[in-house]
Design a protein around this motif. Structure first.
Motif, short mmCIF file in Angstrom:
data_model
loop_
_atom_site.label_atom_id
_atom_site.label_comp_id
_atom_site.label_asym_id
_atom_site.label_seq_id
_atom_site.Cartn_x
_atom_site.Cartn_y
_atom_site.Cartn_z
N GLY A 132 11.42 53.08 35.19
CA GLY A 132 11.45 51.83 35.40
C GLY A 132 10.12 52.03 35.84
O GLY A 132 9.78 50.64 35.63
N ARG A 133 9.23 51.60 34.91
CA ARG A 133 7.45 51.10 34.89
C ARG A 133 8.43 50.11 33.68
O ARG A 133 8.98 49.62 33.24
CB ARG A 133 6.78 52.19 33.92
N GLN A 134 7.68 49.05 33.84
CA GLN A 134 8.02 47.63 33.72
C GLN A 134 6.81 47.73 31.97
O GLN A 134 5.55 48.27 31.91
CB GLN A 134 6.98 46.06 33.59
N LYS A 135 7.38 47.01 31.08
CA LYS A 135 6.96 47.21 29.50
C LYS A 135 6.02 46.07 29.18
O LYS A 135 6.22 45.21 29.39
CB LYS A 135 7.56 47.46 28.77
N LEU A 136 4.25 46.08 29.23
CA LEU A 136 3.69 44.82 28.60
C LEU A 136 3.60 45.05 26.70
O LEU A 136 3.00 46.40 26.71
CB LEU A 136 2.27 45.15 29.18
N THR A 137 3.77 44.10 26.14
CA THR A 137 3.27 44.87 24.57
C THR A 137 1.59 43.59 25.03
O THR A 137 1.58 42.87 24.99
CB THR A 137 4.03 44.05 23.85
N VAL A 138 0.47 44.66 24.42
CA VAL A 138 -0.67 44.46 24.15
C VAL A 138 -1.52 43.66 22.67
O VAL A 138 -0.66 45.30 22.05
CB VAL A 138 -1.61 45.29 24.77
N ALA A 139 -2.07 43.06 21.88
CA ALA A 139 -2.60 43.41 20.85
C ALA A 139 -3.39 42.87 21.23
O ALA A 139 -4.47 42.69 21.64
CB ALA A 139 -2.24 41.88 20.59
N ALA A 140 -4.44 44.27 20.38
CA ALA A 140 -5.80 44.60 20.48
C ALA A 140 -6.59 44.88 19.09
O ALA A 140 -5.78 45.63 18.43
CB ALA A 140 -6.05 45.90 21.24
N LEU A 141 -7.61 44.92 19.29
CA LEU A 141 -8.67 44.57 17.59
C LEU A 141 -9.23 46.28 18.08
O LEU A 141 -9.25 46.93 19.19
CB LEU A 141 -9.75 43.76 18.07
N PRO A 142 -9.27 46.95 17.16
CA PRO A 142 -10.68 48.16 16.66
C PRO A 142 -11.54 48.03 17.11
O PRO A 142 -12.31 48.92 16.45
CB PRO A 142 -9.74 48.78 15.47
N LEU A 143 -11.90 47.68 18.30
CA LEU A 143 -13.33 47.48 18.34
C LEU A 143 -13.83 48.18 19.78
O LEU A 143 -13.00 48.42 20.57
CB LEU A 143 -13.60 46.10 18.37
N THR A 144 -14.81 48.40 19.99
CA THR A 144 -15.75 48.70 21.07
C THR A 144 -14.86 48.09 22.54
O THR A 144 -15.23 48.50 23.39
CB THR A 144 -16.67 48.96 21.03
N ASP A 145 -15.18 46.68 21.78
CA ASP A 145 -14.74 45.48 22.89
C ASP A 145 -13.21 46.76 23.70
O ASP A 145 -12.71 46.35 25.07
CB ASP A 145 -13.91 44.86 22.74
N SER A 146 -12.09 46.38 22.89
CA SER A 146 -10.81 47.30 23.38
C SER A 146 -10.95 49.13 23.92
O SER A 146 -10.14 49.58 24.63
CB SER A 146 -10.06 47.69 22.66
N ALA A 147 -11.62 49.60 24.37
CA ALA A 147 -11.88 50.55 25.07
C ALA A 147 -11.86 51.24 25.97
O ALA A 147 -10.47 52.16 25.95
CB ALA A 147 -13.93 51.53 25.54
N ALA A 148 -12.00 50.03 27.46
CA ALA A 148 -10.84 50.00 28.43
C ALA A 148 -9.39 49.86 28.51
O ALA A 148 -8.91 50.44 29.37
CB ALA A 148 -12.23 49.22 29.20
#
Length: 300
Positions: A16-32
């Motif tokens: 029942g959860r809504q699915k989201l697709t997220v593009a991300a770089l393998p950088l420290t920026d994406s840690a959160a």
């Protein structure tokens, strides 16, 4: 990477959860982003987040416009503010990614390079991941403040920067963590300049971006995503060890390397005043034609 999300984010999982697709770089920026996923913060908001790795955030821009990707993480603001000004993207910023901290990115030269000072970069070839981006913007500002000449930029993806430097295809590389530390360790590269210093220090560098259409069609999902990322950013800001533990899970750094990486600043909330500082710098260097106000671009 563009497959998987139906109707721009309207699909639901069996739970029942809504699915989201997220593009991300393998950088420290994406840690959160990864902290929010692994600590159940997205699930708490009723979201099932599918993360798709990319080598440049701009690679995901067409998919974002088409609604095949809902959010781009580690999205450098420079590219997306330019796209907004040009009218190619109706941009909305869900949350801030990182602000620049000392040595979270460096200008590196080979250990035997004749380049010894920032002034020696004038006219030299420097690798950046994307042209006319946050990297060249901040390095130009640092060099301008020192009265030094600017280099010539060459576009090379982060994973290829080390080999390009080793083969003398460029004179220097502008590397962001974790690639920064990896190149130093693998090649013995020398830090010529802290690219997170001077006028670059504290500057908003990247964020979690989407479209106005997505925030209007799925306001609950957009708000939930923002809350989860901001909660994860608070963890990252208060406990750097959490980030260092997370990095080996989605980057190619080892646990030992992760302990020595220089981390960026993880802001807990988006700040229009900080983004205006970035806009001013972009205007000074001709990367924006108008004095754009970022405040209306911050999703509620």
């Amino acid at each position: 990477m563009v497959a998987g999300c139906q109707d721009g984010g309207g699909s639901a999982t069996d739970g029942g959860r809504q699915k989201l697709t997220v593009a991300a770089l393998p950088l420290t920026d994406s840690a959160a982003l990864y902290l929010a996923r692994d600590r159940g913060l997205f699930a708490k908001e009723g979201l099932d987040v599918d993360i798709r790795p990319v080598q440049q955030s701009i690679q995901a821009l067409p998919a974002l416009i088409k609604g095949q990707v809902n959010v781009i993480a580690s999205a450098n603001y420079v590219t997306y503010l330019q796209a907004y000004e040009k009218g190619t993207l109706d941009l909305r910023i869900l949350a801030e990614g990182v602000r620049i901290a000392p040595h979270m990115m460096d200008v590196l030269v080979s250990k035997d390079s004749a380049i010894r000072t920032p002034a020696d970069l004038a006219g030299k070839k420097v690798a950046v991941a994307v042209l006319n981006n946050i990297q060249s913007l901040t390095l130009n500002a640092i060099l301008d403040a020192q009265g030094a000449g600017r280099p010539v930029y060459r576009q090379i993806l982060f994973p290829q920067m080390g080999p390009a430097l080793e083969r003398d295809q460029v004179d220097a590389v502008h590397a962001v963590e974790p690639f920064d530390t990896a190149i130093q360790g693998e090649l013995g590269a020398r830090v010529l300049l802290d690219a997170g210093s001077g006028p670059a220090l504290g500057l908003s560098a990247s964020g979690y971006v989407t479209t106005r259409a997505f925030t209007q069609k799925y306001p609950k999902a957009a708000a939930g995503f923002r809350r989860a990322v901001e909660a994860a950013s608070k963890i990252a800001a208060e406990d750097p060890r959490a980030v260092r533990t997370e990095l080996p899970k989605y980057t190619k750094v080892t646990a030992d390397q992760a302990r020595s990486i220089h981390l960026p600043t993880y802001p807990v909330t988006a700040d229009a005043a900080q983004l205006r500082r970035l806009v001013r710098l972009m205007r000074e260097q001709g990367l924006l034609k108008k004095n754009l106000d970022p405040a209306p671009l911050l999703a509620p």
